[in-house]
Scaffold this motif. Structure first.
Motif, PDB file in Angstrom:
ATOM      1  N   PRO A   8       0.801  -1.234   0.000  1.00  0.00           N
ATOM      2  CA  PRO A   8       0.000   0.000   0.000  1.00  0.00           C
ATOM      3  C   PRO A   8       0.831   1.280   0.000  1.00  0.00           C
ATOM      4  O   PRO A   8       0.456   2.259  -0.639  1.00  0.00           O
ATOM      5  N   VAL A   9       1.980   1.268   0.695  1.00  0.00           N
ATOM      6  CA  VAL A   9       2.806   2.476   0.771  1.00  0.00           C
ATOM      7  C   VAL A   9       3.467   2.765  -0.573  1.00  0.00           C
ATOM      8  O   VAL A   9       3.450   3.903  -1.069  1.00  0.00           O
ATOM      9  N   LEU A  10       4.050   1.726  -1.192  1.00  0.00           N
ATOM     10  CA  LEU A  10       4.698   1.915  -2.492  1.00  0.00           C
ATOM     11  C   LEU A  10       3.685   2.297  -3.565  1.00  0.00           C
ATOM     12  O   LEU A  10       3.946   3.166  -4.397  1.00  0.00           O
ATOM     13  N   LEU A  11       2.530   1.653  -3.540  1.00  0.00           N
ATOM     14  CA  LEU A  11       1.483   1.990  -4.517  1.00  0.00           C
ATOM     15  C   LEU A  11       1.018   3.429  -4.327  1.00  0.00           C
ATOM     16  O   LEU A  11       0.796   4.157  -5.303  1.00  0.00           O
ATOM     17  N   SER A  12       0.905   3.856  -3.075  1.00  0.00           N
ATOM     18  CA  SER A  12       0.519   5.247  -2.788  1.00  0.00           C
ATOM     19  C   SER A  12       1.541   6.227  -3.341  1.00  0.00           C
ATOM     20  O   SER A  12       1.189   7.272  -3.888  1.00  0.00           O
ATOM     21  N   GLY A  13       2.814   5.875  -3.204  1.00  0.00           N
ATOM     22  CA  GLY A  13       3.875   6.736  -3.719  1.00  0.00           C
ATOM     23  C   GLY A  13       3.787   6.919  -5.223  1.00  0.00           C
ATOM     24  O   GLY A  13       4.059   8.003  -5.750  1.00  0.00           O
ATOM     25  N   LEU A  14       3.371   5.849  -5.927  1.00  0.00           N
ATOM     26  CA  LEU A  14       3.237   5.938  -7.380  1.00  0.00           C
ATOM     27  C   LEU A  14       1.998   6.713  -7.794  1.00  0.00           C
ATOM     28  O   LEU A  14       1.947   7.285  -8.876  1.00  0.00           O
ATOM     29  N   ILE A  15       0.985   6.742  -6.928  1.00  0.00           N
ATOM     30  CA  ILE A  15      -0.271   7.414  -7.239  1.00  0.00           C
ATOM     31  C   ILE A  15      -0.203   8.914  -6.960  1.00  0.00           C
ATOM     32  O   ILE A  15      -0.657   9.729  -7.766  1.00  0.00           O
ATOM     33  N   ASP A 206       0.161  -5.780 -10.277  1.00  0.00           N
ATOM     34  CA  ASP A 206       1.480  -5.709  -9.649  1.00  0.00           C
ATOM     35  C   ASP A 206       1.428  -5.567  -8.134  1.00  0.00           C
ATOM     36  O   ASP A 206       2.462  -5.340  -7.501  1.00  0.00           O
ATOM     37  N   VAL A 207       0.240  -5.651  -7.554  1.00  0.00           N
ATOM     38  CA  VAL A 207       0.111  -5.488  -6.099  1.00  0.00           C
ATOM     39  C   VAL A 207      -0.134  -6.835  -5.437  1.00  0.00           C
ATOM     40  O   VAL A 207      -0.658  -7.768  -6.054  1.00  0.00           O
TER      41      VAL A 207
END
Length: 421
Positions: A8-15, A206-207
């Motif tokens: 969730p943290v990495l995905l948030s960074g990409l969003i 990818d999640v």
């Protein structure tokens, strides 16, 4: 070797980076100029709509994961012609919006080089040519660079905004009159801050543990985006502007924290952030054009390294033409954002309609209806010519769709007749 999945943290960074983009720098002065002391309320309304939109698209990504994202769900729901319609909407928006992004950077560069009397459009064209070189070089690190500078810009703007709020004008925050037309048009412009949530769908494969990771990432991203947008908008709206020059734009909110270093810092952050946004949008749109025009050899031409040279060249010509229109004062940046947002909204409406058709449950369908109503209201504040263009394009593709459906039914009927015989 095990492939690394996004949490969730990495995905948030990409969003967060693509959504904040250049909008957090471009829009606060424009919205305040349009609505005055009601600007922060316009930001609140769009942020609420943004969270609802993200929640719906997050659910779509969980239920129908695909690297094509929203385009995949639209094709599932309505077929290839409506998917083509949304592609046209996105391409038109991508033909206008990136120019406004580079013009934002140009304003800060020109303010930094005070002795230079070049028009803003020259700065913009120079930045466009640099971006063109990078796009044709197929630089794989563009995404990483964009992520790093988006994060840096977020931290700097948030810190400067908090520092600036301490220097408010006075205690009476609502002093300007309310005008519905200006307020509605401001929300139309603010749709720029909503563009980017579709990226959730592109990362859905990818999640790890989609049912948990995507909703958590939406909550984290929404919290960060809400905080940054409200703090920056409030800081610009409430800071004491009596001792500052209006051409400084958003640099004003960094002055209490950075002093004279605010000017080069904002110019540097804005230029890199806007160039990154231009590269990401133009790169995505050029690939979409290449995939949709496979029969047109010149436009769909790709290099040996799969760079869509033809569509990149076409977009560059279109962007150059928009710069010329700006130079001749036949259009302005605010109008460009308004036109681009109208087509982004039209694209979003198609995505929400696909959610209404594909997702089960009263909550998802009710949320879809609410968002469609909100988007139609916002879209109504667009110019008459823009609405007419959207209506004509939509009518064309709907006719094609209905002809296709009719042919399918006719073929199915003929097949059944032959089987009976």
């Amino acid at each position: 070797m095990r492939e690394r999945k996004l949490g969730p943290v990495l995905l948030s960074g990409l969003i967060v980076g693509p959504i904040l983009g250049s909008g957090i720098i471009l829009l606060p002065p424009i919205i305040f100029g349009k609505t005055g002391d009601y600007a922060v309320f316009a930001w609140f309304i769009m942020i609420i709509i943004s969270f609802l939109f993200a929640s719906l698209f997050g659910k779509l990504s969980v239920e129908f994961p695909n690297e094509s994202g929203v385009a995949h769900t639209i094709e599932l729901a309505f077929g290839q012609h409506i998917k083509q319609l949304t592609s046209v909407f996105f391409i038109i928006a991508g033909s206008m919006g990136p120019v406004a992004v580079l013009m934002t950077a140009s304003q800060y560069l020109k303010a930094l080089f005070k002795n230079n009397d070049w028009p803003l459009e020259i700065f913009g064209i120079i930045l466009m040519m640099i971006c063109l070189f990078i796009l044709l070089s197929n630089t794989s690190s563009v995404g990483k660079v964009s992520f790093i500078f988006s994060t840096a810009a977020t931290v700097v703007l948030l810190s400067g905004g908090i520092s600036s709020i301490l220097h408010t004008k006075d205690k009476a925050f609502i002093k300007t009159p309310f005008h519905l037309d200006d307020f509605g048009y401001s929300i139309l412009l603010l749709f720029w801050t909503l563009v980017g949530w579709e990226i959730i769908g592109n990362y859905s494969l990818d999640v790890k543990n989609r049912n948990r990771t995507i909703p958590q990432a939406i909550v984290i991203s929404s919290a960060v985006i809400t905080t940054v947008c409200i703090v920056v908008a409030a800081a610009y709206q409430w800071i004491d502007l009596h001792h500052a020059h209006t051409h400084l734009k958003l640099t004003i909110i960094l002055i209490p924290m950075l002093g004279t270093f605010a000017y080069p810092t904002m110019a540097f952050i804005t230029t890199i952030l806007c160039m990154s946004t231009y590269l990401l949008v133009t790169g995505g749109v050029s690939r979409l054009i290449a995939s949709e025009t496979k029969k047109m050899t010149l436009i769909s031409y790709r290099s040996k390294t799969n760079i869509p040279i033809g569509s990149i060249g076409l977009l560059t010509i279109v962007h150059a033409f928009v710069f010329i229109l700006l130079f001749l004062h036949l259009i302005n940046v605010e109008q460009i954002v308004g036109i681009a947002n109208a087509f982004f909204i039209s694209n979003a409406i198609c995505g929400v309609l696909s959610a209404y058709k594909l997702l089960l449950g009263k909550f998802s369908k009710s949320l879809s209806i609410i968002l469609i109503i909100c988007f139609l209201i916002i879209l109504s504040f667009s110019s008459l010519w823009t609405l007419l263009m959207i209506a004509l394009i939509t009518t064309f593709y709907l006719i094609r769709h209905f002809i296709w459906v009719r042919q399918l039914k006719k073929s199915a009927t003929n097949s059944q007749g032959k089987l009976r015989f």
